[in-house]
Design an enzyme around this catalytic site. Structure first.
Site, PDB file in Angstrom:
ATOM      1  N   GLU A   1      57.342 -10.133 -51.423  1.00 49.52           N
ATOM      2  CA  GLU A   1      58.052 -11.135 -50.642  1.00 49.52           C
ATOM      3  C   GLU A   1      59.266 -11.641 -51.419  1.00 49.52           C
ATOM      4  OE1 GLU A   1      55.095 -14.654 -50.908  1.00 49.52           O
ATOM      5  OE2 GLU A   1      53.989 -12.789 -50.880  1.00 49.52           O
TER       6      GLU A   1
ATOM      7  N   CYS B   1      65.362 -15.945 -54.054  1.00 50.41           N
ATOM      8  CA  CYS B   1      64.251 -15.910 -55.005  1.00 50.41           C
ATOM      9  C   CYS B   1      63.614 -14.524 -54.874  1.00 50.41           C
ATOM     10  CB  CYS B   1      63.238 -17.006 -54.663  1.00 50.41           C
ATOM     11  SG  CYS B   1      61.776 -16.936 -55.713  1.00 50.41           S
TER      12      CYS B   1
ATOM     13  N   CYS C   1      50.721  -9.168 -60.187  1.00 52.52           N
ATOM     14  CA  CYS C   1      51.103  -9.700 -61.495  1.00 52.52           C
ATOM     15  C   CYS C   1      49.892  -9.644 -62.413  1.00 52.52           C
ATOM     16  CB  CYS C   1      51.579 -11.143 -61.335  1.00 52.52           C
ATOM     17  SG  CYS C   1      52.146 -11.858 -62.893  1.00 52.52           S
TER      18      CYS C   1
ATOM     19  N   CYS D   1      47.884 -16.399 -64.146  1.00 53.54           N
ATOM     20  CA  CYS D   1      47.964 -17.875 -64.180  1.00 53.54           C
ATOM     21  C   CYS D   1      46.994 -18.425 -63.126  1.00 53.54           C
ATOM     22  CB  CYS D   1      49.385 -18.345 -63.907  1.00 53.54           C
ATOM     23  SG  CYS D   1      50.559 -17.681 -65.100  1.00 53.54           S
TER      24      CYS D   1
ATOM     25  N   CYS E   1      48.173 -19.680 -59.503  1.00 59.01           N
ATOM     26  CA  CYS E   1      49.234 -18.927 -58.825  1.00 59.01           C
ATOM     27  C   CYS E   1      48.640 -17.797 -57.979  1.00 59.01           C
ATOM     28  CB  CYS E   1      50.181 -18.358 -59.890  1.00 59.01           C
ATOM     29  SG  CYS E   1      51.472 -17.295 -59.219  1.00 59.01           S
TER      30      CYS E   1
ATOM     31  N   CYS F   1      54.895 -18.427 -54.929  1.00 59.64           N
ATOM     32  CA  CYS F   1      54.815 -17.003 -55.263  1.00 59.64           C
ATOM     33  C   CYS F   1      53.550 -16.333 -54.739  1.00 59.64           C
ATOM     34  CB  CYS F   1      54.769 -16.815 -56.768  1.00 59.64           C
ATOM     35  SG  CYS F   1      55.957 -17.763 -57.616  1.00 59.64           S
TER      36      CYS F   1
HETATM   37  N1  SAH Z   1      56.240 -14.853 -63.746  1.00 58.98           N
HETATM   38  C1  SAH Z   1      57.305 -15.800 -63.869  1.00 58.98           C
HETATM   39  C2  SAH Z   1      57.842 -16.274 -62.508  1.00 58.98           C
HETATM   40  C3  SAH Z   1      56.838 -17.075 -61.741  1.00 58.98           C
HETATM   41  S1  SAH Z   1      57.392 -18.074 -60.411  1.00 58.98           S
HETATM   42  C4  SAH Z   1      56.845 -16.986 -64.685  1.00 58.98           C
HETATM   43  O1  SAH Z   1      55.669 -17.073 -65.002  1.00 58.98           O
HETATM   44  O2  SAH Z   1      57.679 -17.830 -65.017  1.00 58.98           O
HETATM   45  C5  SAH Z   1      58.276 -19.411 -61.053  1.00 58.98           C
HETATM   46  C6  SAH Z   1      57.485 -20.638 -61.452  1.00 58.98           C
HETATM   47  O3  SAH Z   1      56.659 -21.147 -60.417  1.00 58.98           O
HETATM   48  C7  SAH Z   1      56.584 -20.373 -62.640  1.00 58.98           C
HETATM   49  O4  SAH Z   1      56.721 -21.437 -63.542  1.00 58.98           O
HETATM   50  C8  SAH Z   1      55.222 -20.360 -62.018  1.00 58.98           C
HETATM   51  O5  SAH Z   1      54.209 -20.634 -62.939  1.00 58.98           O
HETATM   52  C9  SAH Z   1      55.375 -21.416 -60.943  1.00 58.98           C
HETATM   53  N2  SAH Z   1      54.378 -21.322 -59.852  1.00 58.98           N
HETATM   54  C10 SAH Z   1      53.722 -20.235 -59.378  1.00 58.98           C
HETATM   55  N3  SAH Z   1      52.884 -20.569 -58.381  1.00 58.98           N
HETATM   56  C11 SAH Z   1      53.008 -21.912 -58.215  1.00 58.98           C
HETATM   57  C12 SAH Z   1      52.390 -22.857 -57.351  1.00 58.98           C
HETATM   58  N4  SAH Z   1      51.484 -22.501 -56.451  1.00 58.98           N
HETATM   59  N5  SAH Z   1      52.790 -24.149 -57.461  1.00 58.98           N
HETATM   60  C13 SAH Z   1      53.705 -24.544 -58.355  1.00 58.98           C
HETATM   61  N6  SAH Z   1      54.306 -23.698 -59.214  1.00 58.98           N
HETATM   62  C14 SAH Z   1      53.979 -22.397 -59.151  1.00 58.98           C
END
Ligand code: SAH
Length: 360
Positions: free
Chosen positions: A97, A111, A118, A122, A125, A345
């Site tokens: 997406e 974005c 991934c 985390c 996420c 994400c």
């Molecule tokens: N893999 C990369 C990009 C992730 S998306 C990274 O880890 O940085 C960008 C940001 O959004 C990251 O800080 C990620 O941890 C955060 N993120 C992902 N899912 C989220 C959610 N459900 N709520 C808030 N932040 C989120």
């Protein structure tokens, strides 16, 4: 002609390879500029519509590349705040997406994703819930930008890119940098490198590799590092990947990035109720960041339904930010957009395992 692997779609090839392919087909060099102008400046992705090319040239291009784009748009969702989200299926059936964000400063931000799934895991996420499938290719990364740009009216163009979709960008850096070259080159999308942000979970070797590339090519992309916790114990619980590096090594790589590139690093901190929003976390964060030329970006959690984490109250978010600020840390709060269309994400890819319909 050196043999160039046959790949799917025009966007997979860089200019050097394209020039070789086109001259190998007997076409004059300037044809490349014509085609690039159609794709990047005139939002045209069908060779048939490139009307200043002869019918034979259009046919040759179609035979050679198939098409400009290789994916299929499975769905386009638009939320009340005019955030739009595309679900794209690639030729192997895998899906990612990407999101178009609009704001009242006339920013039009893409974005984009860099991987299918991934591996970072985390805990809050959605992107990593089904594990890692594969890297996206240069063309697949670039195609997201092309498609999002085409959602805008003719006179508008994307103004910013954030590499904050699905995947860990520094684990697919070569393909990402190759795609970003086209986004930032003057005969490509011509976007300022200062408007491109790469967000990483924090992989020190990847940060150093990116810094080397910035120094070599002069493309000073902005770096954002997902911190999410101010001590290693908590950070490893939230980001399992942390066990391989640890906060101090990540901060050192980030400091070096700033020294080498002159670009100030942003630290992202997803605020999760009861987990990383306590007074001791404020103090530990102040200790980590006070003497750094850094900014912290607080992201109130966008809850994922299957995961048992909650967003802190608006009061807690404001308190947390205020505490940091009053102790000398520069803070920004990133307000959520596109909640109703699952714009965090990886949410959309998970919800739609079967083919959805277009909504709007
Ligand atoms: N893999 C990369 C990009 C992730 S998306 C990274 O880890 O940085 C960008 C940001 O959004 C990251 O800080 C990620 O941890 C955060 N993120 C992902 N899912 C989220 C959610 N459900 N709520 C808030 N932040 C989120």
């Amino acid at each position: 002609m050196k043999s160039i692997d046959k790949k799917n779609g025009f966007l997979e090839y860089n200019s050097t390879d394209l020039l070789e392919i086109l001259t190998g087909l007997g076409l004059p060099k300037f044809r490349l500029q014509q085609v690039r102008r159609w794709v990047f400046a005139r939002k045209t992705t069908s060779f048939d519509k490139m009307t200043d090319l002869s019918k034979e040239t259009r046919k040759l291009l179609t035979e050679q590349f198939g098409s400009v784009l290789q994916g299929k748009e499975l769905a386009c969702y638009r939320s009340d705040d005019s955030t739009e989200k595309l679900l794209i299926e690639w030729t192997d059936g895998e899906r990612v997406e990407c999101v178009l964000l609009r704001d009242n400063r006339n920013h039009r931000t893409a974005c984009i994703s860099t991987q299918v799934g991934c591996a970072m895991g985390c805990v809050f996420c959605a992107s990593g819930m089904d594990g890692f499938v594969r890297n996206l290719s240069r063309g697949e990364i670039l195609e997201q930008f092309v498609r999002l740009n085409s959602l805008l009216p003719d006179q508008e163009r994307l103004t910013h890119v954030v590499v904050m979709g699905i995947g860990e960008p520094l684990l697919n850096l070569d393909a990402l940098l190759s795609a970003l070259d086209e986004v930032t080159v003057s005969d490509g999308f011509d976007l300022s490198v200062r408007r491109v942000t790469i967000s990483t979970v924090g992989i020190p070797s990847g940060i150093r590799k990116l810094a080397e590339s910035v120094v070599r090519n002069g493309k000073g992309y902005k770096l954002a590092v997902s911190l999410h916790a101010p001590n290693d114990g908590l950070r490893t619980r939230i980001i399992p990947q942390n066990q391989f590096s640890g906060i101090s090594e990540i901060l050192k790589a980030a400091d070096d990035y700033f020294k080498q590139t002159g670009r100030r690093v942003t630290f992202e901190y997803t605020l999760i109720a009861g987990l990383n929003d306590q007074p001791e976390h404020v103090q530990q964060l102040v200790h980590l960041l006070k003497n750094r030329t850094a900014i912290i970006n607080i992201i109130p959690l966008n809850p994922v339904s299957e995961l048992n984490f909650q967003t802190p109250s608006a009061k807690t978010v404001a308190w947390f930010a205020g505490q940091l600020e009053s102790q000398g840390v520069q803070v920004k709060i990133r307000f959520r957009k596109g909640d109703k269309i699952g714009a965090a994400c990886g949410q959309l890819r998970r919800v739609h395992r079967t083919t959805p319909t277009r909504t709007g």
